[in-house]
Write a protein that holds these residues in place. Structure first.
Motif, PDB file in Angstrom:
ATOM      1  N   ILE A 288       1.187   5.937 -12.438  1.00 11.75           N
ATOM      2  CA  ILE A 288       0.403   6.794 -11.534  1.00 11.75           C
ATOM      3  C   ILE A 288      -0.022   6.023 -10.287  1.00 11.75           C
ATOM      4  N   LEU A 289      -0.505   4.807 -10.479  1.00  9.59           N
ATOM      5  CA  LEU A 289      -0.976   4.015  -9.341  1.00  9.59           C
ATOM      6  C   LEU A 289       0.169   3.653  -8.399  1.00  9.59           C
ATOM      7  N   LEU A 290       1.348   3.396  -8.945  1.00 13.30           N
ATOM      8  CA  LEU A 290       2.474   3.043  -8.094  1.00 13.30           C
ATOM      9  C   LEU A 290       3.066   4.259  -7.391  1.00 13.30           C
ATOM     10  N   ALA A 291       3.007   5.421  -8.025  1.00 20.01           N
ATOM     11  CA  ALA A 291       3.618   6.619  -7.431  1.00 20.01           C
ATOM     12  C   ALA A 291       2.696   7.321  -6.439  1.00 20.01           C
ATOM     13  N   LEU A 292       1.392   7.115  -6.572  1.00 20.11           N
ATOM     14  CA  LEU A 292       0.449   7.852  -5.736  1.00 20.11           C
ATOM     15  C   LEU A 292       0.601   7.578  -4.237  1.00 20.11           C
ATOM     16  N   PRO A 293       0.682   6.313  -3.764  1.00 24.29           N
ATOM     17  CA  PRO A 293       0.790   6.095  -2.308  1.00 24.29           C
ATOM     18  C   PRO A 293       2.037   6.720  -1.677  1.00 24.29           C
ATOM     19  N   PRO A 294       3.267   6.486  -2.195  1.00 27.03           N
ATOM     20  CA  PRO A 294       4.408   7.130  -1.530  1.00 27.03           C
ATOM     21  C   PRO A 294       4.369   8.648  -1.595  1.00 27.03           C
ATOM     22  N   VAL A 295       3.855   9.212  -2.695  1.00 24.82           N
ATOM     23  CA  VAL A 295       3.762  10.671  -2.785  1.00 24.82           C
ATOM     24  C   VAL A 295       2.785  11.202  -1.738  1.00 24.82           C
ATOM     25  N   MET A 296       1.667  10.535  -1.546  1.00 26.47           N
ATOM     26  CA  MET A 296       0.690  10.990  -0.554  1.00 26.47           C
ATOM     27  C   MET A 296       1.241  10.880   0.860  1.00 26.47           C
ATOM     28  N   ILE A 297       2.033   9.833   1.123  1.00 29.28           N
ATOM     29  CA  ILE A 297       2.647   9.712   2.447  1.00 29.28           C
ATOM     30  C   ILE A 297       3.602  10.864   2.702  1.00 29.28           C
ATOM     31  N   LEU A 298       4.419  11.207   1.715  1.00 28.06           N
ATOM     32  CA  LEU A 298       5.350  12.328   1.871  1.00 28.06           C
ATOM     33  C   LEU A 298       4.599  13.645   2.053  1.00 28.06           C
ATOM     34  N   VAL A 299       3.508  13.833   1.315  1.00 29.30           N
ATOM     35  CA  VAL A 299       2.721  15.057   1.465  1.00 29.30           C
ATOM     36  C   VAL A 299       2.128  15.147   2.858  1.00 29.30           C
ATOM     37  N   MET A 300       1.602  14.039   3.369  1.00 33.47           N
ATOM     38  CA  MET A 300       1.034  14.043   4.717  1.00 33.47           C
ATOM     39  C   MET A 300       2.096  14.303   5.773  1.00 33.47           C
ATOM     40  N   MET A 301       3.307  13.797   5.554  1.00 32.68           N
ATOM     41  CA  MET A 301       4.374  14.012   6.532  1.00 32.68           C
ATOM     42  C   MET A 301       4.724  15.486   6.671  1.00 32.68           C
ATOM     43  N   PHE A 302       4.594  16.253   5.587  1.00 32.84           N
ATOM     44  CA  PHE A 302       4.921  17.667   5.645  1.00 32.84           C
ATOM     45  C   PHE A 302       3.713  18.531   5.994  1.00 32.84           C
TER      46      PHE A 302
END
Length: 343
Positions: A288-302
């Motif tokens: 969870i800790l490793l996946a959270l930052p890249p997922v949040m970046i992708l969400v912000m990009m969209f």
């Protein structure tokens, strides 16, 4: 400064996009290269399953002890030929240590892939994707698009390797039971190994089938088992191979030795399962800790591209992303070290 602080399209990108020659290059060269590289990887992935389905539809199911075309295709000779395939650049490229390790991982994952060819295709596809993204969305987002293309298949190879080797280790107690039963019934060791190759499911069927094929071709059974130990690089397989080699040199009751090794491996598997249960919370927290930052970046990009552009389209944003990537890697290494308990 090429990239504007307000996240707008860069002057360089505007100039390149307005150039008809650059757009023609993208349409004629870059896009076909990306699709051809990805299509080649998909074809390599599907080839094995399609061949197996075709053999079943044509009724080419072999009898026990007979070598089918599918088994010949997956034989060690074919895999070694794939490892050394290619001429010129690809052959030299395949001699690099990381490429050799990737080729070994392909063999352990039971993939008929040439590692040098796969990595070359991935480099071409990711470079083409990055170039196209550079023309449209800027370097930061282009790198985000190209990185999964470069790393995705390699991650899949190692994931399949780990899953297949784990399945093989879990099947070893059944393998030893079958070998002990055949030996006590008066069968020879090669015949017992052929029985395992014919009766047990994958991946034991393939790996012990390779040993059976090699000794049928004239290779001593000890050397064939040694090749399996080198190919798989598993401690439990090493126990088995060492016991057979010692028994061939000094004699003894091989069935009893294999029965004892099977009991030890069964106990190790049970202990390993208990360790996995105890470390499940740490592994899930790490994921969870490793996946959270890249997922949040992708969400912000969209959801909010202007806000995300401060990271993807500015120099300071690029530095922050690099620092975040390094921190992610260090965190992954620390979590892996904490939960990696040797059994």
């Amino acid at each position: 400064m090429i990239w504007n602080m307000d996240g707008s399209t860069s002057l360089l990108a505007q100039g390149l996009l307005s150039n008809p020659m650059v757009m023609m290059f993208c349409l004629v060269v870059a896009i076909p290269i990306v699709f051809m590289s990805v299509f080649g990887l998909i074809q390599d992935l599907r080839k094995q399953e399609v061949k197996r389905v075709d053999d079943r539809l044509m009724g080419k199911t072999p009898k026990r002890g007979e070598k089918s075309e599918d088994e010949l295709r997956k034989s060690l000779i074919k895999k070694q030929a794939l490892a050394g395939a290619g001429t010129g650049f690809l052959k030299s490229f395949g001699q690099f240590k990381p490429i050799e390790k990737l080729q070994t991982a392909c063999m352990q994952a039971d993939l008929d892939w040439n590692a040098a060819r796969v990595v070359f295709r991935l480099l071409v596809a990711s470079a083409g994707t990055f170039f196209l993204g550079l023309m449209v969305v800027g370097p930061g987002r282009a790198a985000i698009l190209a990185l999964p293309i470069l790393c995705g298949p390699i991650v899949y190879i190692y994931f399949r390797k780990k899953r297949r080797l784990q399945a093989l280790v879990e099947q070893l107690p059944e393998v030893f039971e079958a070998l002990v039963g055949a030996l006590r019934a008066g069968q020879s060791l090669p015949t017992a190994i052929g029985l395992v190759a014919g009766e047990l499911p994958e991946p034991s069927r393939t790996e012990f089938g390779l040993v059976y094929q090699e000794q049928n071709l004239g290779i001593p059974i000890e050397d064939a088992l040694g090749n399996m130990r080198q190919r798989l690089d598993q401690m439990d397989i090493s126990f088995f191979v060492t016991a057979v080699q010692i028994q061939k040199q000094s004699g003894g009751n091989l069935a009893e030795v294999l029965e004892n090794i099977g009991s030890i491996i069964r106990a190790r598997i049970q202990l390993f399962g208990q360790v996995r249960v105890l470390t499940a919370e740490g592994r899930m927290s790490g994921i969870i800790l490793l996946a959270l930052p890249p997922v949040m970046i992708l969400v912000m990009m969209f959801m909010n591209p202007d806000y995300a552009s401060k990271l993807t389209d500015t120099d300071i944003g690029h530095k922050l992303l690099i620092g975040a990537g390094v921190a992610e890697f260090l965190g992954w290494a620390m979590i892996r070290k904490i939960i990696d308990i040797k059994v």
